[in-house]
Structures are given as C-alpha cells and as structure tokens.
Design a protein around this motif. Structure first.
Motif, mmCIF file in Angstrom:
data_model
loop_
_atom_site.group_PDB
_atom_site.id
_atom_site.type_symbol
_atom_site.label_atom_id
_atom_site.label_comp_id
_atom_site.label_asym_id
_atom_site.label_seq_id
_atom_site.Cartn_x
_atom_site.Cartn_y
_atom_site.Cartn_z
ATOM 1 N N LEU B 67 0.826 -1.200 0.000
ATOM 2 C CA LEU B 67 0.000 0.000 0.000
ATOM 3 C C LEU B 67 0.868 1.261 0.000
ATOM 4 N N LEU B 68 1.919 1.219 0.806
ATOM 5 C CA LEU B 68 2.814 2.385 0.892
ATOM 6 C C LEU B 68 3.492 2.621 -0.458
ATOM 7 N N VAL B 69 3.941 1.544 -1.102
ATOM 8 C CA VAL B 69 4.599 1.671 -2.414
ATOM 9 C C VAL B 69 3.606 2.259 -3.428
ATOM 10 N N ALA B 70 2.371 1.732 -3.429
ATOM 11 C CA ALA B 70 1.355 2.226 -4.365
ATOM 12 C C ALA B 70 1.059 3.699 -4.100
ATOM 13 N N PHE B 71 0.965 4.046 -2.842
ATOM 14 C CA PHE B 71 0.631 5.405 -2.422
ATOM 15 C C PHE B 71 1.709 6.398 -2.867
ATOM 16 N N VAL B 72 2.958 6.045 -2.566
ATOM 17 C CA VAL B 72 4.069 6.940 -2.912
ATOM 18 C C VAL B 72 4.205 7.048 -4.435
ATOM 19 N N THR B 73 4.059 5.914 -5.137
ATOM 20 C CA THR B 73 4.165 5.931 -6.592
ATOM 21 C C THR B 73 3.074 6.814 -7.193
ATOM 22 N N HIS B 74 1.860 6.640 -6.693
ATOM 23 C CA HIS B 74 0.721 7.420 -7.207
ATOM 24 C C HIS B 74 0.980 8.920 -7.040
ATOM 25 N N ILE B 75 1.450 9.310 -5.872
ATOM 26 C CA ILE B 75 1.683 10.730 -5.594
ATOM 27 C C ILE B 75 2.873 11.252 -6.405
ATOM 28 N N TYR B 76 3.926 10.435 -6.495
ATOM 29 C CA TYR B 76 5.112 10.875 -7.238
ATOM 30 C C TYR B 76 4.756 11.179 -8.695
ATOM 31 N N PHE B 77 4.037 10.260 -9.334
ATOM 32 C CA PHE B 77 3.711 10.476 -10.746
ATOM 33 C C PHE B 77 2.610 11.528 -10.924
ATOM 34 N N ALA B 78 1.749 11.670 -9.921
ATOM 35 C CA ALA B 78 0.762 12.756 -9.983
ATOM 36 C C ALA B 78 1.480 14.101 -9.995
ATOM 37 N N ALA B 79 2.509 14.223 -9.151
ATOM 38 C CA ALA B 79 3.279 15.473 -9.101
ATOM 39 C C ALA B 79 4.004 15.691 -10.420
ATOM 40 N N TYR B 80 4.579 14.607 -10.950
ATOM 41 C CA TYR B 80 5.326 14.700 -12.216
ATOM 42 C C TYR B 80 4.411 15.140 -13.356
ATOM 43 N N VAL B 81 3.241 14.500 -13.452
ATOM 44 C CA VAL B 81 2.286 14.808 -14.521
ATOM 45 C C VAL B 81 1.753 16.239 -14.360
ATOM 46 N N THR B 82 1.441 16.609 -13.117
ATOM 47 C CA THR B 82 0.878 17.939 -12.868
ATOM 48 C C THR B 82 1.883 19.044 -13.197
ATOM 49 N N MET B 83 3.145 18.828 -12.830
ATOM 50 C CA MET B 83 4.157 19.844 -13.140
ATOM 51 C C MET B 83 4.309 20.004 -14.649
ATOM 52 N N GLY B 84 4.260 18.876 -15.363
ATOM 53 C CA GLY B 84 4.320 18.937 -16.828
ATOM 54 C C GLY B 84 3.134 19.704 -17.391
ATOM 55 N N ASN B 85 1.960 19.479 -16.807
ATOM 56 C CA ASN B 85 0.747 20.149 -17.283
ATOM 57 C C ASN B 85 0.794 21.654 -17.033
ATOM 58 N N ARG B 86 1.306 22.033 -15.861
ATOM 59 C CA ARG B 86 1.399 23.464 -15.547
ATOM 60 C C ARG B 86 2.370 24.146 -16.498
ATOM 61 N N ALA B 87 3.492 23.463 -16.762
ATOM 62 C CA ALA B 87 4.523 24.049 -17.627
ATOM 63 C C ALA B 87 4.044 24.156 -19.067
ATOM 64 N N ALA B 88 3.077 23.314 -19.444
ATOM 65 C CA ALA B 88 2.634 23.286 -20.844
ATOM 66 C C ALA B 88 1.802 24.502 -21.220
ATOM 67 N N ARG B 89 1.315 25.252 -20.234
ATOM 68 C CA ARG B 89 0.586 26.488 -20.570
ATOM 69 C C ARG B 89 1.095 27.616 -19.695
ATOM 70 N N PRO B 90 2.242 28.220 -20.092
ATOM 71 C CA PRO B 90 2.824 29.269 -19.243
ATOM 72 C C PRO B 90 1.951 30.513 -19.160
ATOM 73 N N GLN B 91 1.248 30.835 -20.255
ATOM 74 C CA GLN B 91 0.407 32.041 -20.255
ATOM 75 C C GLN B 91 -1.062 31.613 -20.196
ATOM 76 N N PRO B 92 -1.769 31.919 -19.112
ATOM 77 C CA PRO B 92 -3.170 31.491 -19.047
ATOM 78 C C PRO B 92 -4.061 32.335 -19.958
ATOM 79 N N TYR B 93 -5.292 31.891 -20.188
ATOM 80 C CA TYR B 93 -6.254 32.672 -20.965
ATOM 81 C C TYR B 93 -6.806 33.821 -20.119
ATOM 82 N N ALA B 94 -7.053 34.957 -20.770
ATOM 83 C CA ALA B 94 -7.689 36.080 -20.073
ATOM 84 C C ALA B 94 -9.131 35.709 -19.741
ATOM 85 N N PHE B 95 -9.750 34.963 -20.647
ATOM 86 C CA PHE B 95 -11.138 34.519 -20.452
ATOM 87 C C PHE B 95 -11.088 33.001 -20.441
#
Lengths: 252, 221
Positions: B67-95
């Motif tokens: 469970l601990l391995v699954a938990f840490v893996t899930h969070i690690y890759f969630a952080a990795y994916v989320t950081m990639g997603n944030r970086a993919a749109r540096p300028q947000p939409y005005a609307f």
C-alpha cells in the motif's frame, strides 16, 4: 450588430502582449467571424493602426489555420466548426468577445492571434507517415479492409491539425491530435509495419515539444471541428502500452 | 531496464502507473470499508475483525508495504504529470472557460491533497493514536470504543465527512479514468464505465461517511 472586442495584441514572438479593446460596428449577422475581423482591420488601417494579425487560408474549414479562442472556447461557441465557419449570428448584438490565440508552450505566439504550430509538423515527422512508396492507386479491393476499420480510420483522418484540442485542453495536451494520427494508420494495413515505433516516437515527440498530459477531461473532443472522439486517445494509450512492452528493438 | 525508465518519463507511461496504483488504492478502500461496516453489527464483530487482522502479521505488513509503495508511486507520478501540465501552458487565458470537463476532473489535485492531509491525520488518530489522550490510554483492541469516542467530537466527525467528499470526487473521476488510460475502451462499454465510475466512487464515499455521521448523530452508541 455592434460588438465590443477584447483582442490579444502582441508585436512579435519576443514582445510582451496585452488585451486591447475595440468597438466593432456595422457587423452583419451573416458575416463569418473572420470577415468581422476583416472589417475591424479595415477600420484600423484607415486610422493608421496595425491590423490584427490572424492566420487564415481556405476559409471553408479544411486547412486548419484559422483557430482562435472566442470567450475561452476554441473556434468559438458553435460545435463542429472552425473559426472561419462561425457566423456572427452565433452572437448577440452588444456582446463582448474575448479573442485570444491558442495558449500552449508548444504553440508560441508569433504575432497577435497567430501561433507557430510547427510542433505538429515535427510530431508528424516523428512517425505520422508510411515510409514505403505506395505507388499508384491499386484495384479497389486488392487489399481487403473491414468496413468498420475503414470508417474508423477515416474518422481519425478527418483531423486537420488545427490545434483546437491543445488550446482547449486544461493541460495543453496534444493527445487528441497524436491519437488521430496514430489511430488512422494503426487501423490500415499500410500502417502495420511501422505501427509500434510510430506510437512510441510520436508520443515522445509530443512530450519533447512541451505539450501536457491527458487527464481525461475531454475538453478536446467538445471543441474539435472534426468531432474526433477521445476513444482515439484510449486507442493511442493501448498502442503505446503494447509497443512499450513488446517492441523488439526497444532499449533493454 | 532503461526502456521502463523511458516509458514512465513519458506522459502515457506515467499515467499508466498512476492507473495501476489507483486500482490498488481503490481495492484497499473497498477492503477497508468492508471491515469498517462491521461497526454496525456491533462491538464484538469489529473488535474480532481487528484482532483477526493482527493474527497474520506477515500478511498485514506485506499489505501495508504494498500500500505504501502504491501510495508513494501514485503521488510521485501525480506530481510529475501535474508539473508537466502546468509548464505546458505558461500564459493562461484572459477569459477561461470549460465546455464539458467535470468538477471532479478539474479538482483532482486539490482532492488528492485533501486526501493526503486526511490520511496523515487518520493514521495519527486511529493507528498511532497520538491525537487524543483518551484514545491513547485505551486498551489495545477496543476498536469499537475508540471509534465511538473519536466520532462523538463534532470537529473530528466533520473533518472525516469533508475528507469523504474529497474521496468521492477523486474516485468518481479516477475510476472511469483508469479504463481510458489503460486503453480498456469499447463503444459497447464506454457509457457503462462513465456511469459506473462516479457511481462506485460516490458509493464508497457515502459508506465511509455513514460511520462518523451515524455515531455523531447517536444512531450507533
């Protein structure tokens, strides 16, 4: 019709852009969205201002160059159309419109509403083709293809590479585009020999171009002017997983 | 093994790992709620169940490690994916606008973080028993009394219920997403999956929330 436009103006790739407000008067509801911009631009030219730069070519929904965001929706409020096929009757008299370029790291703004979509070309170059020369057209049924496969390949091949999927995605992911390109070739016999490296290489190219990851929110299929389904993304996931596990020349 | 490293650096590979670990974590939740519901049967039932788990320390610790391995893996890759997603749109939409993305799908990072904070508190509360001196002083295996004592406090019961809202939202997007991410998709089953995912997610959350609610309201004493 009278409209108030808030338009993104940016001199060049390096310049800082900002939203600028314009009044659009004497707009006919029968004009296309791009014709409306043409009218606004004529006004700007007569007053000595720089016209709003926007990309366009065919103006009939097949070239994929005209995409802009209208009030936060790629290609505007009408389903299954590109910006050039959108007509002003889709809007109310007196409405305020926010017109912005596609926003993605992989699509840098070149000027005003024009973005550089060459990242898509490079993704195609990574595998979106069949290497052997297919020669001239052969007899219609020389290569049997199941009807449902042909239909599904055709639906994927309807992708015009406009980039609306990236623009609409909360993560600026290009998964719908890549899945359409991988999907169409994975369904047809000519695509089989390179099927696995195509999936691996195009997904890697997408990643390297700085596009985000799919989080299954399906905003892309809602704005796709060719209504490409996110079922192709599931298909791409399947192709990628299978290729990763079984590709013979994969790195040990 | 470099093929594996390459694969998980990739947007799809990272998400496949999140899907697999998500299945494991959801499986744990199903097992956890199955045991918890014994509280409605009575003190003997849940205490015997808790004691029964401890009869097999090897299994218990293996499950905890997995469970601990699954938990840490899930969070690690969630952080990795989320950081990639944030970086993919540096300028947000005005609307900014949303056409069809669900609230659950748009709040995965937030609900995930609420769950993480909750799990730390939950472990401190009932596993390590360090948040409440009266629970700390209780005998080793009176799980029933411990839970009753915990959920009579409005702050504790309330925070558990809020955490269950987060879990319900997270699962309602997550379960259906597993099928899409693993490519387990066919027009014949898609509608069922898109309905069953949220139904199962909300169902699990409601079952969990029923325990603090019924204890706080005095239905279970």
């Amino acid at each position: 019709m009278k409209l108030k436009l808030h338009v993104w103006r940016q001199k060049n790739k390096a310049a800082q852009g900002r939203m600028v407000t314009y009044d659009a008067d004497n707009i006919s509801p029968n004009m296309s969205f791009l014709e409306m911009l043409d009218v606004v631009n004529e006004g700007l030219i007569t007053t000595g201002e720089d016209p709003i730069a926007f990309a366009h070519d065919c103006r009939e929904g097949i070239c994929g160059s005209c995409g802009v965001m209208v009030n936060g929706v790629a290609h505007g409020p009408q389903d299954a159309t590109t910006t050039c096929q959108l007509h002003m009757r889709s809007f109310q008299d007196g409405e305020e419109l926010y017109i912005e370029p596609w926003r993605a790291k992989g699509f840098p703004v070149l000027r005003d509403l024009v973005v550089d979509r060459s990242a898509f070309d490079r993704i195609i170059q990574a595998g979106g083709f069949v290497s052997v020369n297919t020669g001239s057209a052969q007899d219609a049924n020389a290569t049997p293809i199941r009807k449902s496969d042909a239909d599904e390949a055709f639906n994927a091949a309807a992708c015009i590479g406009c980039g609306a999927c990236v623009a609409a995605c909360k993560n600026a992911s290009a998964m719908l585009f890549v899945s359409a390109k991988v999907g169409q070739l994975s369904l047809l016999p000519q695509g089989q020999p390179e099927r696995q490296e195509r999936a691996l290489n195009m997904v890697s190219a997408m990643h390297e171009e700085g596009f985000g990851n799919c989080t299954n929110q399906y905003e892309c299929e809602a704005v796709c002017p060719k209504q490409i389904s996110t079922d192709y993304i599931a298909r791409l996931n399947r192709e990628f997983i299978k290729a990763t596990l079984t590709y013979p020349d994969a790195k040990k | 093994m470099s093929w594996l490293k390459h694969a998980v650096r990739n947007p799809i590979g990272a998400k496949v790992l999140m899907a697999i670990t998500g299945i494991m974590l959801t499986g744990f939740l199903v097992a956890h709620i199955s045991g918890n519901l014994l509280i409605f049967v009575g003190p003997q039932a849940i205490n015997a169940y808790a004691e029964g788990l401890r009869q097999f320390p090897a299994v218990l610790w293996a499950a905890r490690a997995g469970l601990l391995v699954a938990f840490v893996t899930h969070i690690y890759f969630a952080a990795y994916v989320t950081m990639g997603n944030r970086a993919a749109r540096p300028q947000p939409y005005a609307f900014s606008n949303t056409v069809q993305a669900t609230l659950a799908s748009r709040s995965m990072v937030l609900t995930g973080m609420v769950m993480l904070a909750f799990i730390i508190f939950h472990l401190a509360h009932f596993t390590w028993r360090i948040t409440d001196s009266e629970i700390s002083a209780m005998g080793e295996f009176d799980v029933y009394q411990m839970v009753i004592r915990g959920f009579r406090q409005p702050m504790v019961a309330g925070s558990y219920v809020i955490a269950m809202v987060a879990i319900g939202l997270h699962l309602s997007h997550g379960i259906a997403s597993v099928f899409q991410t693993l490519g387990l998709n066919h027009p014949r089953y898609n509608r069922a999956v898109r309905f069953a995912g949220p139904a199962i997610g909300v169902g699990i959350a409601l079952l969990f929330a029923s325990i603090p609610l019924s204890i706080y309201l005095g239905l279970v004493k």
